[in-house]
Scaffold this active site. Structure first.
Site, PDB file in Angstrom:
ATOM      1  CB  CYS A  21      -7.333 -10.006 -15.748  1.00  0.00           C
ATOM      2  SG  CYS A  21      -7.412  -8.289 -16.307  1.00  0.00           S
TER       3      CYS A  21
ATOM      4  CB  CYS B  19      -7.111  -8.772 -23.666  1.00  0.00           C
ATOM      5  SG  CYS B  19      -7.198  -7.291 -22.620  1.00  0.00           S
TER       6      CYS B  19
ATOM      7  CB  CYS C 234      -4.949 -11.902 -22.176  1.00  0.00           C
ATOM      8  SG  CYS C 234      -4.025 -11.968 -20.626  1.00  0.00           S
TER       9      CYS C 234
ATOM     10  CB  CYS D  59       9.253  -5.855 -16.694  1.00  0.00           C
ATOM     11  SG  CYS D  59       7.616  -5.265 -17.140  1.00  0.00           S
TER      12      CYS D  59
ATOM     13  CB  CYS E 162       9.720  -2.083 -16.341  1.00  0.00           C
ATOM     14  SG  CYS E 162       8.349  -1.954 -17.510  1.00  0.00           S
TER      15      CYS E 162
ATOM     16  CB  CYS F 255       7.752   0.208 -21.804  1.00  0.00           C
ATOM     17  SG  CYS F 255       7.875  -1.409 -22.603  1.00  0.00           S
TER      18      CYS F 255
ATOM     19  NE  ARG G  29      12.081  -5.313 -23.920  1.00  0.00           N
ATOM     20  CZ  ARG G  29      11.461  -4.332 -23.261  1.00  0.00           C
ATOM     21  NH1 ARG G  29      10.161  -4.389 -23.082  1.00  0.00           N
ATOM     22  NH2 ARG G  29      12.141  -3.332 -22.760  1.00  0.00           N
TER      23      ARG G  29
HETATM   24  N1  SAM Z   1      -3.016  -6.134 -17.392  1.00  0.00           N
HETATM   25  C1  SAM Z   1      -2.125  -5.163 -17.855  1.00  0.00           C
HETATM   26  C2  SAM Z   1      -2.428  -4.671 -19.245  1.00  0.00           C
HETATM   27  O1  SAM Z   1      -3.073  -5.375 -20.008  1.00  0.00           O
HETATM   28  O2  SAM Z   1      -1.980  -3.567 -19.576  1.00  0.00           O
HETATM   29  C3  SAM Z   1      -0.668  -5.623 -17.817  1.00  0.00           C
HETATM   30  C4  SAM Z   1      -0.324  -7.052 -18.159  1.00  0.00           C
HETATM   31  S1  SAM Z   1      -0.742  -7.563 -19.833  1.00  0.00           S
HETATM   32  C5  SAM Z   1      -0.530  -9.317 -19.741  1.00  0.00           C
HETATM   33  C6  SAM Z   1       0.634  -6.934 -20.753  1.00  0.00           C
HETATM   34  C7  SAM Z   1       0.694  -7.167 -22.239  1.00  0.00           C
HETATM   35  O3  SAM Z   1       0.997  -8.517 -22.518  1.00  0.00           O
HETATM   36  C8  SAM Z   1      -0.552  -6.931 -23.068  1.00  0.00           C
HETATM   37  O4  SAM Z   1      -0.784  -5.581 -23.339  1.00  0.00           O
HETATM   38  C9  SAM Z   1      -0.218  -7.671 -24.340  1.00  0.00           C
HETATM   39  O5  SAM Z   1       0.439  -6.812 -25.254  1.00  0.00           O
HETATM   40  C10 SAM Z   1       0.748  -8.758 -23.867  1.00  0.00           C
HETATM   41  N2  SAM Z   1       0.172 -10.097 -24.039  1.00  0.00           N
HETATM   42  C11 SAM Z   1      -0.751 -10.692 -23.263  1.00  0.00           C
HETATM   43  N3  SAM Z   1      -1.049 -11.916 -23.710  1.00  0.00           N
HETATM   44  C12 SAM Z   1      -0.293 -12.118 -24.815  1.00  0.00           C
HETATM   45  C13 SAM Z   1      -0.146 -13.199 -25.734  1.00  0.00           C
HETATM   46  N4  SAM Z   1      -0.865 -14.311 -25.606  1.00  0.00           N
HETATM   47  N5  SAM Z   1       0.727 -13.066 -26.740  1.00  0.00           N
HETATM   48  C14 SAM Z   1       1.453 -11.936 -26.877  1.00  0.00           C
HETATM   49  N6  SAM Z   1       1.361 -10.884 -26.048  1.00  0.00           N
HETATM   50  C15 SAM Z   1       0.500 -10.973 -25.027  1.00  0.00           C
HETATM   51  C1  DTB Z   2       4.829  -6.944 -23.332  1.00  0.00           C
HETATM   52  O1  DTB Z   2       4.696  -6.174 -24.310  1.00  0.00           O
HETATM   53  N1  DTB Z   2       4.876  -8.260 -23.403  1.00  0.00           N
HETATM   54  C2  DTB Z   2       5.016  -8.856 -22.088  1.00  0.00           C
HETATM   55  C3  DTB Z   2       5.134  -7.602 -21.168  1.00  0.00           C
HETATM   56  N2  DTB Z   2       4.937  -6.509 -22.074  1.00  0.00           N
HETATM   57  C4  DTB Z   2       4.337  -7.502 -19.966  1.00  0.00           C
HETATM   58  C5  DTB Z   2       3.967  -9.834 -21.746  1.00  0.00           C
HETATM   59  C6  DTB Z   2       3.835 -10.977 -22.737  1.00  0.00           C
HETATM   60  C7  DTB Z   2       2.820 -11.912 -22.222  1.00  0.00           C
HETATM   61  C8  DTB Z   2       2.716 -13.158 -23.046  1.00  0.00           C
HETATM   62  C9  DTB Z   2       1.666 -14.080 -22.520  1.00  0.00           C
HETATM   63  C10 DTB Z   2       1.914 -14.586 -21.126  1.00  0.00           C
HETATM   64  O2  DTB Z   2       3.036 -15.057 -20.812  1.00  0.00           O
HETATM   65  O3  DTB Z   2       0.965 -14.607 -20.330  1.00  0.00           O
HETATM   66 FE1  SF4 Z   3      -6.083  -8.410 -18.143  1.00  0.00          FE
HETATM   67 FE2  SF4 Z   3      -4.652  -9.881 -19.817  1.00  0.00          FE
HETATM   68 FE3  SF4 Z   3      -6.038  -7.834 -20.729  1.00  0.00          FE
HETATM   69 FE4  SF4 Z   3      -3.870  -7.362 -19.185  1.00  0.00          FE
HETATM   70  S1  SF4 Z   3      -3.880  -8.294 -21.207  1.00  0.00           S
HETATM   71  S2  SF4 Z   3      -5.875  -6.378 -19.037  1.00  0.00           S
HETATM   72  S3  SF4 Z   3      -3.989  -9.150 -17.834  1.00  0.00           S
HETATM   73  S4  SF4 Z   3      -6.889  -9.688 -19.777  1.00  0.00           S
END
Ligand code: SAM
Ligand code: DTB
Ligand code: SF4
Length: 317
Positions: free
Chosen positions: A57, A61, A64, A101, A132, A192, A264
């Protein structure tokens, strides 16, 4: 008792900080009172996640593991085949989930990315599951296409307070997130929207996140509160962990400020004791991610959750 919290006050960071600072027993009592006014406290909604496009991606973030900016050992994988998605959705339904989802590691979908997702939404919906998707930022018309295909919810998190946001993400700003949420609402999709705590933010900043979520009008139907999953290789690995009781307080305050939303208990459950999870349910959490994987990291096994539900007398919605 919840009459003491007027809508205007619900949206003020200072008023929310007052809730955070209540004696624990008072905060829990108030959260439970509000929870019971709107929900059966013994029923919990179950959503199962599937990563339909993983890693690579472009966003940065800091939490992530799927960002190209960091090396967290996540293998990049193109779009899943629809048959694999349907297999996972059927398994989720058989295990008792009500919502499926689908998450993609995109800044946002291009039109050619969206087409296969529309097919997935149509077919998952046809299995009798709520649908979702979380695909990043949406452009004009994309939310409408998702709605048309049968999408019920769109997940798009504000993640943290506006003040802390720039320390975690630089490739987009808060307003971009709000704009997508507005598009989702305009398309008549359920929203959500939640965030992550335990990223080194202050209590005021946690209150700031809840204030933003509570001021969305209408409030989101579903509010995922994630506890940061620290993944080696991401900038936030090594952050001081949040006191579990502060996490429980965050859930209680979210319940008070978002009285009719499903709150949640989201990422971070695998590292959490059953006792802390039980406190979160007492504080007003009434939904979980269910299934042994989140997107790229682990989640409690189905069996552990089934045992926890039996112990607590909880039943799925
Ligand atoms: N890329 C899209 C976005 O960022 O909106 C959708 C997928 S992204 C992985 C969805 C959500 O996962 C993020 O907004 C964040 O709140 C959560 N997330 C990602 N990495 C995480 C982590 N290491 N711990 C907790 N939540 C995480
Ligand atoms: C949300 O608030 N948490 C979920 C879902 N929406 C998409 C994602 C959590 C991701 C945690 C890190 C991972 O497994 O990559
Ligand atoms: Fe990309 Fe992860 Fe950020 Fe979603 S949370 S926009 S997957 S870097």
């Amino acid at each position: 008792m919840n009459d003491m919290i007027q809508p205007a006050a619900r949206q003020s960071v200072a008023a929310i900080e007052v809730l955070f600072a209540l004696p624990f027993a008072d905060l829990m009592f108030r959260a439970q009172t509000v929870h019971r006014e709107h929900f059966d406290p013994n029923r919990v909604q179950l959503s199962t996640l599937l990563s339909i496009k993983t890693g690579g991606c472009s966003e940065d973030c800091g939490y992530c593991p799927q960002s190209v900016h960091y090396d967290a050992g996540v293998e990049k994988q193109g779009m899943l085949d629809i048959d694999d998605v349907l297999k996972a959705a059927k398994a989720a339904k058989d295990a008792g989930a009500s919502r499926f989802c689908m998450g993609a590691a995109w800044r946002g979908p291009k039109q050619h990315d969206l087409e296969p997702v529309l097919d997935m939404v149509r077919e998952v919906k046809a299995l009798g599951l709520e649908t979702c998707a979380t695909l990043g930022m949406l452009k004009d018309g994309q939310a409408e296409q998702l709605k048309e295909a049968g999408l019920d919810y769109y997940n798009h998190n504000l993640d943290t307070s506006p003040e802390f946001y720039g320390e975690i993400i630089t490739t987009r700003d808060y307003q971009d997130r709000l704009d997508t949420l507005e598009r989702v609402r305009q398309a008549d999709l359920h929203v959500c929207c939640g965030g992550i705590v335990g990223m080194g933010e202050s209590r005021t900043q946690r209150a700031g996140l809840i204030a933003q979520l509570a001021s969305l009008d209408p409030q989101p139907e579903s509010v995922p509160i994630n506890l940061l999953v620290q993944v080696e290789g991401t900038p936030l690995a090594g952050t001081e962990t949040l006191d579990p009781l502060e996490f429980v307080r965050t859930i209680a305050v979210a319940r008070l400020c978002l009285p009719k939303s499903f709150v949640r208990l989201s990422a971070g459950r695998q590292q959490m004791s059953d006792a802390v999870q039980a406190l979160c349910f007492l504080a007003g959490a009434n939904s979980i991610f269910y299934g042994d994987k989140l997107l790229t990291t682990g989640n409690p096994e189905w069996e552990r959750d089934q045992r926890l539900f039996d112990t607590l007398g909880l039943t799925p919605l």
